[in-house]
Design a protein around this motif. Structure first.
Motif, PDB file in Angstrom:
ATOM      1  N   ALA A   1       0.827  -1.201   0.000  1.00  0.00           N
ATOM      2  CA  ALA A   1       0.000   0.000   0.000  1.00  0.00           C
ATOM      3  C   ALA A   1       0.869   1.263   0.000  1.00  0.00           C
ATOM      4  O   ALA A   1       0.568   2.239  -0.694  1.00  0.00           O
ATOM      5  CB  ALA A   1      -0.928  -0.010   1.210  1.00  0.00           C
ATOM      6  N   LEU A   2       1.946   1.235   0.761  1.00  0.00           N
ATOM      7  CA  LEU A   2       2.865   2.388   0.801  1.00  0.00           C
ATOM      8  C   LEU A   2       3.487   2.624  -0.567  1.00  0.00           C
ATOM      9  O   LEU A   2       3.613   3.762  -1.021  1.00  0.00           O
ATOM     10  CB  LEU A   2       3.958   2.140   1.844  1.00  0.00           C
ATOM     11  CG  LEU A   2       3.523   2.211   3.313  1.00  0.00           C
ATOM     12  CD1 LEU A   2       4.589   1.596   4.217  1.00  0.00           C
ATOM     13  CD2 LEU A   2       3.260   3.664   3.729  1.00  0.00           C
TER      14      LEU A   2
ATOM     15  N   ALA B   1       0.199  -4.571  15.678  1.00  0.00           N
ATOM     16  CA  ALA B   1      -0.461  -3.317  16.030  1.00  0.00           C
ATOM     17  C   ALA B   1       0.361  -2.198  15.402  1.00  0.00           C
ATOM     18  O   ALA B   1       1.570  -2.110  15.618  1.00  0.00           O
ATOM     19  CB  ALA B   1      -0.532  -3.148  17.543  1.00  0.00           C
ATOM     20  N   MET B   2      -0.306  -1.395  14.587  1.00  0.00           N
ATOM     21  CA  MET B   2       0.390  -0.316  13.885  1.00  0.00           C
ATOM     22  C   MET B   2      -0.181   1.030  14.328  1.00  0.00           C
ATOM     23  O   MET B   2      -1.397   1.204  14.356  1.00  0.00           O
ATOM     24  CB  MET B   2       0.235  -0.477  12.370  1.00  0.00           C
ATOM     25  CG  MET B   2       0.755  -1.802  11.855  1.00  0.00           C
ATOM     26  SD  MET B   2       0.542  -1.975  10.071  1.00  0.00           S
ATOM     27  CE  MET B   2       1.059  -3.681   9.841  1.00  0.00           C
TER      28      MET B   2
ATOM     29  N   GLU C   1      -5.869  -3.337   0.306  1.00  0.00           N
ATOM     30  CA  GLU C   1      -6.889  -2.331  -0.012  1.00  0.00           C
ATOM     31  C   GLU C   1      -7.216  -1.459   1.196  1.00  0.00           C
ATOM     32  O   GLU C   1      -7.308  -0.230   1.088  1.00  0.00           O
ATOM     33  CB  GLU C   1      -8.160  -3.018  -0.521  1.00  0.00           C
ATOM     34  CG  GLU C   1      -9.210  -2.031  -1.023  1.00  0.00           C
ATOM     35  CD  GLU C   1     -10.429  -2.737  -1.608  1.00  0.00           C
ATOM     36  OE1 GLU C   1     -11.467  -2.059  -1.754  1.00  0.00           O
ATOM     37  OE2 GLU C   1     -10.356  -3.940  -1.903  1.00  0.00           O
ATOM     38  N   ASN C   2      -7.390  -2.093   2.353  1.00  0.00           N
ATOM     39  CA  ASN C   2      -7.701  -1.324   3.555  1.00  0.00           C
ATOM     40  C   ASN C   2      -6.545  -0.422   3.957  1.00  0.00           C
ATOM     41  O   ASN C   2      -6.764   0.734   4.359  1.00  0.00           O
ATOM     42  CB  ASN C   2      -8.057  -2.255   4.726  1.00  0.00           C
ATOM     43  CG  ASN C   2      -9.465  -2.798   4.619  1.00  0.00           C
ATOM     44  OD1 ASN C   2     -10.296  -2.249   3.911  1.00  0.00           O
ATOM     45  ND2 ASN C   2      -9.737  -3.883   5.316  1.00  0.00           N
ATOM     46  N   TYR C   3      -5.325  -0.925   3.866  1.00  0.00           N
ATOM     47  CA  TYR C   3      -4.178  -0.074   4.188  1.00  0.00           C
ATOM     48  C   TYR C   3      -4.092   1.103   3.210  1.00  0.00           C
ATOM     49  O   TYR C   3      -3.773   2.227   3.604  1.00  0.00           O
ATOM     50  CB  TYR C   3      -2.870  -0.874   4.156  1.00  0.00           C
ATOM     51  CG  TYR C   3      -2.645  -1.746   5.365  1.00  0.00           C
ATOM     52  CD1 TYR C   3      -2.684  -1.217   6.655  1.00  0.00           C
ATOM     53  CD2 TYR C   3      -2.381  -3.103   5.229  1.00  0.00           C
ATOM     54  CE1 TYR C   3      -2.469  -2.024   7.767  1.00  0.00           C
ATOM     55  CE2 TYR C   3      -2.170  -3.914   6.332  1.00  0.00           C
ATOM     56  CZ  TYR C   3      -2.217  -3.364   7.606  1.00  0.00           C
ATOM     57  OH  TYR C   3      -2.005  -4.174   8.696  1.00  0.00           O
TER      58      TYR C   3
ATOM     59  N   ALA D   1      -4.746   6.927   2.447  1.00  0.00           N
ATOM     60  CA  ALA D   1      -5.439   8.037   1.773  1.00  0.00           C
ATOM     61  C   ALA D   1      -6.110   8.945   2.793  1.00  0.00           C
ATOM     62  O   ALA D   1      -6.058  10.181   2.681  1.00  0.00           O
ATOM     63  CB  ALA D   1      -6.466   7.486   0.784  1.00  0.00           C
ATOM     64  N   GLN D   2      -6.740   8.340   3.800  1.00  0.00           N
ATOM     65  CA  GLN D   2      -7.396   9.131   4.848  1.00  0.00           C
ATOM     66  C   GLN D   2      -6.377   9.965   5.620  1.00  0.00           C
ATOM     67  O   GLN D   2      -6.623  11.136   5.939  1.00  0.00           O
ATOM     68  CB  GLN D   2      -8.162   8.216   5.803  1.00  0.00           C
ATOM     69  CG  GLN D   2      -9.400   7.564   5.186  1.00  0.00           C
ATOM     70  CD  GLN D   2      -9.968   6.465   6.074  1.00  0.00           C
ATOM     71  OE1 GLN D   2      -9.685   6.405   7.252  1.00  0.00           O
ATOM     72  NE2 GLN D   2     -10.756   5.579   5.469  1.00  0.00           N
ATOM     73  N   LEU D   3      -5.234   9.365   5.923  1.00  0.00           N
ATOM     74  CA  LEU D   3      -4.198  10.088   6.649  1.00  0.00           C
ATOM     75  C   LEU D   3      -3.652  11.244   5.811  1.00  0.00           C
ATOM     76  O   LEU D   3      -3.378  12.334   6.332  1.00  0.00           O
ATOM     77  CB  LEU D   3      -3.063   9.134   7.038  1.00  0.00           C
ATOM     78  CG  LEU D   3      -3.404   8.096   8.100  1.00  0.00           C
ATOM     79  CD1 LEU D   3      -2.301   7.035   8.189  1.00  0.00           C
ATOM     80  CD2 LEU D   3      -3.598   8.757   9.459  1.00  0.00           C
ATOM     81  N   ALA D   4      -3.514  11.011   4.494  1.00  0.00           N
ATOM     82  CA  ALA D   4      -3.048  12.068   3.598  1.00  0.00           C
ATOM     83  C   ALA D   4      -4.056  13.219   3.555  1.00  0.00           C
ATOM     84  O   ALA D   4      -3.673  14.392   3.545  1.00  0.00           O
ATOM     85  CB  ALA D   4      -2.800  11.508   2.209  1.00  0.00           C
TER      86      ALA D   4
END
Length: 214
Positions: A28-29, A184-185, A200-202, A207-210
Protein backbone atom coordinates in the motif's frame (compact mmCIF):
# COMPACT_ATOMS: atom_id res chain seq x y z
CA UNK A 1 8.87 19.26 2.17
CA UNK A 2 6.25 16.84 3.49
CA UNK A 3 7.19 15.14 6.73
CA UNK A 4 7.27 11.34 6.32
CA UNK A 5 4.46 9.32 7.85
CA UNK A 6 5.65 7.76 11.09
CA UNK A 7 4.56 4.14 11.48
CA UNK A 8 5.24 2.31 14.73
CA UNK A 9 4.75 -1.45 14.39
CA UNK A 10 4.49 -3.60 17.50
CA UNK A 11 5.11 -7.24 16.62
CA UNK A 12 6.73 -10.59 17.30
CA UNK A 13 8.63 -12.68 14.75
CA UNK A 14 6.60 -15.71 15.87
CA UNK A 15 3.46 -14.01 14.53
CA UNK A 16 2.57 -14.99 10.94
CA UNK A 17 0.02 -12.18 10.65
CA UNK A 18 2.75 -9.68 11.55
CA UNK A 19 4.77 -10.41 8.40
CA UNK A 20 1.56 -10.65 6.35
CA UNK A 21 0.33 -7.32 7.71
CA UNK A 22 3.69 -5.67 7.09
CA UNK A 23 3.88 -6.98 3.50
CA UNK A 24 0.33 -5.73 2.85
CA UNK A 25 1.21 -2.32 4.30
CA UNK A 26 4.41 -2.18 2.25
CA UNK A 27 2.43 -2.77 -0.95
CA UNK A 28 0.00 0.00 0.00
CA UNK A 29 2.86 2.39 0.80
CA UNK A 30 4.45 1.64 -2.56
CA UNK A 31 1.17 2.00 -4.47
CA UNK A 32 0.43 5.37 -2.87
CA UNK A 33 4.06 6.55 -3.01
CA UNK A 34 3.81 7.52 0.65
CA UNK A 35 6.94 8.93 2.26
CA UNK A 36 7.30 7.05 5.53
CA UNK A 37 9.54 5.84 8.31
CA UNK A 38 8.93 2.54 10.10
CA UNK A 39 9.84 1.86 13.71
CA UNK A 40 9.59 -1.71 15.01
CA UNK A 41 8.80 -2.46 18.65
CA UNK A 42 8.86 -5.66 20.72
CA UNK A 43 5.95 -7.82 21.79
CA UNK A 44 6.17 -11.38 23.08
CA UNK A 45 3.28 -13.61 22.11
CA UNK A 46 4.50 -16.26 24.53
CA UNK A 47 6.74 -14.78 27.23
CA UNK A 48 6.40 -17.95 29.31
CA UNK A 49 7.58 -20.19 26.47
CA UNK A 50 10.43 -22.44 27.73
CA UNK A 51 13.85 -22.23 26.10
CA UNK A 52 13.32 -25.43 24.11
CA UNK A 53 10.17 -24.02 22.50
CA UNK A 54 7.08 -26.04 21.59
CA UNK A 55 5.62 -27.74 18.53
CA UNK A 56 3.59 -25.07 16.73
CA UNK A 57 0.50 -27.17 16.12
CA UNK A 58 0.43 -28.40 19.73
CA UNK A 59 0.84 -24.83 20.92
CA UNK A 60 -2.03 -23.52 18.78
CA UNK A 61 -4.34 -26.30 20.01
CA UNK A 62 -3.39 -25.58 23.64
CA UNK A 63 -3.59 -21.78 23.43
CA UNK A 64 -6.59 -21.29 21.17
CA UNK A 65 -8.42 -24.61 21.36
CA UNK A 66 -8.17 -25.11 17.60
CA UNK A 67 -8.79 -28.54 16.15
CA UNK A 68 -6.07 -30.05 13.93
CA UNK A 69 -8.40 -29.44 10.96
CA UNK A 70 -8.83 -25.76 11.84
CA UNK A 71 -5.08 -25.44 12.33
CA UNK A 72 -4.44 -26.95 8.90
CA UNK A 73 -7.02 -24.67 7.24
CA UNK A 74 -5.40 -21.67 8.89
CA UNK A 75 -1.97 -22.72 7.65
CA UNK A 76 -3.24 -23.17 4.11
CA UNK A 77 -4.91 -19.75 4.21
CA UNK A 78 -1.77 -18.00 5.51
CA UNK A 79 0.37 -19.82 2.94
CA UNK A 80 -1.87 -18.59 0.11
CA UNK A 81 -1.97 -15.02 1.42
CA UNK A 82 1.80 -15.07 1.96
CA UNK A 83 2.38 -16.39 -1.57
CA UNK A 84 0.44 -13.45 -3.03
CA UNK A 85 2.73 -11.11 -1.07
CA UNK A 86 5.95 -12.84 -2.08
CA UNK A 87 6.51 -14.51 1.29
CA UNK A 88 6.87 -18.27 1.73
CA UNK A 89 5.46 -20.10 4.73
CA UNK A 90 7.09 -23.53 4.89
CA UNK A 91 4.96 -25.20 7.55
CA UNK A 92 5.90 -28.69 8.70
CA UNK A 93 4.80 -31.13 11.39
CA UNK A 94 7.92 -30.23 13.36
CA UNK A 95 7.49 -26.44 13.07
CA UNK A 96 8.17 -24.89 16.47
CA UNK A 97 7.31 -21.79 18.46
CA UNK A 98 10.19 -20.16 20.31
CA UNK A 99 10.73 -17.79 23.17
CA UNK A 100 11.63 -14.47 21.50
CA UNK A 101 13.09 -12.40 24.34
CA UNK A 102 16.63 -12.90 22.97
CA UNK A 103 15.38 -12.16 19.47
CA UNK A 104 14.01 -8.81 20.62
CA UNK A 105 17.30 -8.01 22.37
CA UNK A 106 19.17 -8.73 19.15
CA UNK A 107 16.78 -6.46 17.24
CA UNK A 108 17.28 -3.71 19.83
CA UNK A 109 21.04 -3.96 19.33
CA UNK A 110 20.62 -3.93 15.53
CA UNK A 111 18.61 -0.72 15.91
CA UNK A 112 21.68 1.00 17.41
CA UNK A 113 23.30 0.40 14.01
CA UNK A 114 20.30 1.30 11.90
CA UNK A 115 19.70 -2.33 10.94
CA UNK A 116 16.59 -3.33 12.88
CA UNK A 117 14.30 -3.37 9.85
CA UNK A 118 16.60 -5.58 7.77
CA UNK A 119 17.20 -7.99 10.64
CA UNK A 120 13.48 -8.13 11.44
CA UNK A 121 12.70 -9.23 7.88
CA UNK A 122 15.52 -11.79 7.99
CA UNK A 123 14.18 -13.25 11.23
CA UNK A 124 10.67 -13.64 9.81
CA UNK A 125 12.20 -15.56 6.90
CA UNK A 126 14.47 -17.60 9.17
CA UNK A 127 11.50 -18.68 11.27
CA UNK A 128 8.69 -19.21 8.78
CA UNK A 129 10.54 -20.09 5.56
CA UNK A 130 13.76 -21.72 6.73
CA UNK A 131 12.42 -23.14 10.02
CA UNK A 132 15.59 -22.21 11.89
CA UNK A 133 15.80 -22.53 15.66
CA UNK A 134 15.45 -19.00 17.03
CA UNK A 135 15.77 -20.40 20.56
CA UNK A 136 19.45 -21.02 19.79
CA UNK A 137 21.66 -17.98 20.40
CA UNK A 138 24.26 -19.34 17.96
CA UNK A 139 21.58 -19.37 15.23
CA UNK A 140 20.56 -15.80 16.11
CA UNK A 141 24.19 -14.64 15.91
CA UNK A 142 24.55 -16.42 12.58
CA UNK A 143 21.49 -14.64 11.16
CA UNK A 144 22.88 -11.32 12.40
CA UNK A 145 26.19 -12.05 10.64
CA UNK A 146 24.39 -12.99 7.43
CA UNK A 147 22.83 -9.54 7.51
CA UNK A 148 26.00 -7.54 7.86
CA UNK A 149 26.23 -7.37 11.64
CA UNK A 150 29.18 -8.49 13.73
CA UNK A 151 28.74 -12.10 14.83
CA UNK A 152 31.00 -11.87 17.89
CA UNK A 153 29.24 -8.73 19.08
CA UNK A 154 25.85 -10.37 18.52
CA UNK A 155 26.98 -13.34 20.63
CA UNK A 156 28.19 -10.98 23.36
CA UNK A 157 24.92 -9.03 23.37
CA UNK A 158 22.96 -12.25 23.88
CA UNK A 159 25.42 -13.66 26.44
CA UNK A 160 25.43 -10.66 28.76
CA UNK A 161 21.78 -9.67 28.16
CA UNK A 162 22.83 -6.01 28.10
CA UNK A 163 19.59 -4.84 26.48
CA UNK A 164 17.22 -6.93 28.60
CA UNK A 165 15.96 -3.98 30.65
CA UNK A 166 15.41 -1.78 27.59
CA UNK A 167 13.40 -4.50 25.87
CA UNK A 168 11.29 -5.15 28.97
CA UNK A 169 10.61 -1.42 29.28
CA UNK A 170 9.57 -1.17 25.64
CA UNK A 171 7.27 -4.18 25.97
CA UNK A 172 5.67 -2.70 29.08
CA UNK A 173 5.24 0.69 27.41
CA UNK A 174 3.20 -0.77 24.56
CA UNK A 175 1.18 -2.96 26.91
CA UNK A 176 0.35 0.18 28.90
CA UNK A 177 -0.92 1.75 25.66
CA UNK A 178 -3.45 -1.07 25.51
CA UNK A 179 -1.68 -3.29 22.98
CA UNK A 180 -2.71 -6.88 23.73
CA UNK A 181 -2.26 -8.48 20.30
CA UNK A 182 -0.13 -8.05 17.21
CA UNK A 183 0.41 -6.74 14.64
CA UNK A 184 -0.46 -3.32 16.03
CA UNK A 185 0.39 -0.32 13.89
CA UNK A 186 0.28 3.27 15.10
CA UNK A 187 0.24 5.97 12.43
CA UNK A 188 1.64 9.39 13.34
CA UNK A 189 1.62 8.38 17.01
CA UNK A 190 -2.17 8.59 17.29
CA UNK A 191 -4.06 6.28 14.89
CA UNK A 192 -4.00 2.63 15.98
CA UNK A 193 -4.75 -0.15 13.48
CA UNK A 194 -4.65 -3.76 14.65
CA UNK A 195 -4.41 -7.01 12.72
CA UNK A 196 -3.44 -7.60 9.10
CA UNK A 197 -5.92 -5.38 7.26
CA UNK A 198 -5.21 -6.22 3.61
CA UNK A 199 -3.64 -4.07 0.91
CA UNK A 200 -6.89 -2.33 -0.01
CA UNK A 201 -7.70 -1.32 3.56
CA UNK A 202 -4.18 -0.07 4.19
CA UNK A 203 -4.38 1.93 0.96
CA UNK A 204 -7.62 3.53 2.18
CA UNK A 205 -6.07 4.26 5.59
CA UNK A 206 -3.09 5.95 3.94
CA UNK A 207 -5.44 8.04 1.77
CA UNK A 208 -7.40 9.13 4.85
CA UNK A 209 -4.20 10.09 6.65
CA UNK A 210 -3.05 12.07 3.60
CA UNK A 211 -6.39 13.91 3.53
CA UNK A 212 -5.96 14.86 7.20
CA UNK A 213 -2.64 16.51 6.39
CA UNK A 214 -4.08 18.60 3.54
Amino acid sequence: MTEPLRIDIVSDVMCPWCIIGYRQLAKALEATDTAHEIHWHPFELNPEMPAEGQNTREHIVEKYGSTPEQSEQSRQHMTAVGHDLGFEFAWAEDSRMHNTFNTHQLLHWADTQGRRHDLKQALFTAHFTERRNLSDTAVLAEIAAENGLDRAEAEAVLADQRFANEVRSAEQFWQQQGITGVPAMVFNRKHLVTGAQGVENYTNILAQLADMKD
